[in-house]
Design an enzyme around this catalytic site. Structure first.
Site, PDB file in Angstrom:
ATOM      1  N   ASP A 101     -93.430 -26.521 108.612  1.00  0.00           N
ATOM      2  CA  ASP A 101     -94.534 -26.939 109.467  1.00  0.00           C
ATOM      3  C   ASP A 101     -95.827 -26.380 108.869  1.00  0.00           C
ATOM      4  OD1 ASP A 101     -95.796 -27.925 111.890  1.00  0.00           O
ATOM      5  OD2 ASP A 101     -95.971 -25.807 112.443  1.00  0.00           O
ATOM      6  N   ASP A 115     -99.422 -26.046 110.593  1.00  0.00           N
ATOM      7  CA  ASP A 115    -100.263 -25.216 111.454  1.00  0.00           C
ATOM      8  C   ASP A 115     -99.412 -24.228 112.247  1.00  0.00           C
ATOM      9  OD1 ASP A 115    -102.489 -26.748 110.623  1.00  0.00           O
ATOM     10  OD2 ASP A 115    -101.941 -28.302 112.064  1.00  0.00           O
TER      11      ASP A 115
END
Length: 501
Positions: A332, A334
């Site tokens: 991922d 952020d």
């Protein structure tokens, strides 16, 4: 009722037909599908499937990979929350589907597997043979896949069955121990299956000694106390080793001319063989065939068991727990790679999380393929443009190094797309673009949707919590304090933390 699939690995023996017809005759909520995994090296015709099951059955070919590989192939092609493994020589009872529904309904969220009860019918008109008594031990065995239901997400997180076990032996105990080490629970249900004693050749007990090599692998990956944790007995191997050692000593002493030592060692070996043969003969029918067979095999089994044990110890000396290193790391963006700035379209606001670059350098040096999979609903809402997103991603790479693949979901949360996490689309797309199987990937993220997306796709996952991670998202997730630990987990060097806390 939780949906379930049935997976049956098979060499397409005659017993498979009886197994399928027993499934067709049972009542209760039926499986969503039945996956037959043909493990014959060269394939061949399949048995006739009962008409009631024809629309449910799918046949796959594992080409002689062994029962562990066949089961993995089977469950990975399913999408139901539960997978029930049956052996192809098991007969389920009339109420099996109904009892299974109760077993699964009772299973709490921490329960990874529910074992069915196994009965082994023995002859009523005579004492059972040695082979029949050995088979009857299945009724007391724990976590055997003759009839075992597993939660699919537990299979995903564990990597499934260890394919280094080539026989239908110990691969079930290995999986159970790994799941329990991760904090999952295993329980016994109420459903009942029968496991008839199949015909055996005269050399069956001799061939079974190959399982000593599997015991050596179990010891290598689970430690010397694995028997106790798995509910297994050590058995006669220490005696077999002593008998074999005495026999070798007798031969060496005779060649060296030390007759007294040779006689003593030979007598010791023969005494051990005699005790072993008597322990097998006395409880049995004691007819001529059984007695002759027991005498002959009791002489050969100790050296065969010792040979397979020594071979297994040599091969598994440096073995690590399954499934070993991953091939790809999916990350991922952020909250995992860079600090989370909501709807960020400004590259100047990109700030890497401390320690991330060092973790990524380790991953690259170790050969892990890297991809970023990220939800970016700000595109759908117009908070930033595609050009802004590309600029931010470029800045991430300037600060953290290159990533082979970038997969982004541009949709809003209410659009019902197949790519927005927790849907599996981004995970599957990234794996395909990297050229690896989904099961060979580890997904790392900071919130529960990252974990759920990975499990839905069939990839293992690690959660690296931040201040934005909700407490309930930690339950059932494999957690790591930082990305470096998560990378080490993907490389097979760290546990990544227990799944349940």
């Amino acid at each position: 009722m939780n949906g379930y699939s049935v997976v049956i690995p098979t060499l397409v023996r005659s017993s498979l037909r009886d197994c399928l017809f027993s499934l067709a005759a049972t009542w209760g909520p039926p499986p969503q599908e039945i996956v037959l995994v043909d493990d014959r090296p060269s394939g061949g015709p399949m048995v006739r499937v009962p008409g009631e099951l024809a629309c449910l059955v799918r046949v796959l070919a594992s080409r002689g990979g062994g029962p562990a590989a066949a089961r993995n192939l089977g469950w990975r092609r399913t999408r139901t929350p539960w997978v029930v493994f049956l052996d192809d020589d098991v007969l389920v009872e009339e109420d099996w589907c109904a009892a299974l529904a109760v077993d699964l309904k009772r299973a709490g969220e921490r329960v990874a597997g529910v074992q069915g009860r196994i009965s082994v019918p023995l002859p009523c008109d005579r004492p059972p043979t040695d082979w029949e008594r050995v088979t009857s031990g299945l009724a007391r065995a724990r976590w055997i896949t003759a009839d075992m239901a597993y939660r699919r997400e537990a299979l995903v997180e564990s990597g499934g069955f260890d394919e280094r076990f080539p026989r239908a032996f110990r691969e079930d105990a290995d999986l159970a121990l790994r799941l329990q080490a991760d904090g999952w629970e295993l329980t016994e249900g109420e459903r009942l299956s029968r496991h008839p004693v199949r015909p055996a050749t005269a050399a069956a007990s001799l061939r079974a000694q190959a399982g000593n090599a599997d015991d050596a692998l179990m010891r290598a990956v689970h430690g010397p106390g694995w028997h106790r944790r798995a509910g297994e007995a050590v058995g006669r191997r220490p005696r077999h080793l002593a008998i074999t050692a005495a026999g070798v000593l007798a031969a060496v002493a005779a060649l060296a001319g030390r007759r007294r030592l040779a006689r003593a060692a030979a007598l010791g070996a023969l005494a051990g063989v005699g005790e072993f043969a008597a322990a097998r003969i006395l409880p049995g029918p004691r007819d001529l065939r059984e007695v002759t067979l027991m005498l002959g095999t009791s002489l050969l089994i100790p050296p065969a068991a010792s040979w397979h044990w020594a071979r297994g110890v040599a091969r598994s000396r440096s073995a690590r727990p399954w499934p070993g290193p991953a091939k790809a790391l999916l990350l991922d963006r952020d909250g995992t790679l860079v600090h989370d700035v909501p709807y960020n379209g400004d590259p100047d606001l990109v700030e890497p999380i401390r320690g991330v670059r060092e973790a990524l350098e380790l991953a690259r040096e170790s050969g892990l393929r890297l991809a970023v999979v990220s939800n970016q609903s700000g595109l759908a809402s117009g908070r930033f443009s595609p050009e802004d997103l590309e600029a931010v991603n470029r800045r991430v790479q300037e600060l953290l190094g290159p990533f082979e693949v970038w997969k982004t979901c541009p949709h809003g949360g209410d659009e019902g797309c197949a790519c927005r996490k927790p849907a599996p689309g981004l995970i599957a797309q990234a794996a395909a673009e990297l050229g690896v199987e989904v099961g060979e990937c580890v997904m790392v993220g900071d919130i529960g949707s990252d974990v759920r997306a990975a499990r839905a796709a069939g990839a293992r996952s690690v959660l690296v919590p931040t201040a934005q991670t909700r407490r309930e998202e930690l339950e059932g997730a494999r957690c790591a304090p930082d990305l470096l630990t998560a990378v080490r987990f993907a490389l097979g060097e760290a546990s990544g933390g227990r799944l349940w806390r």
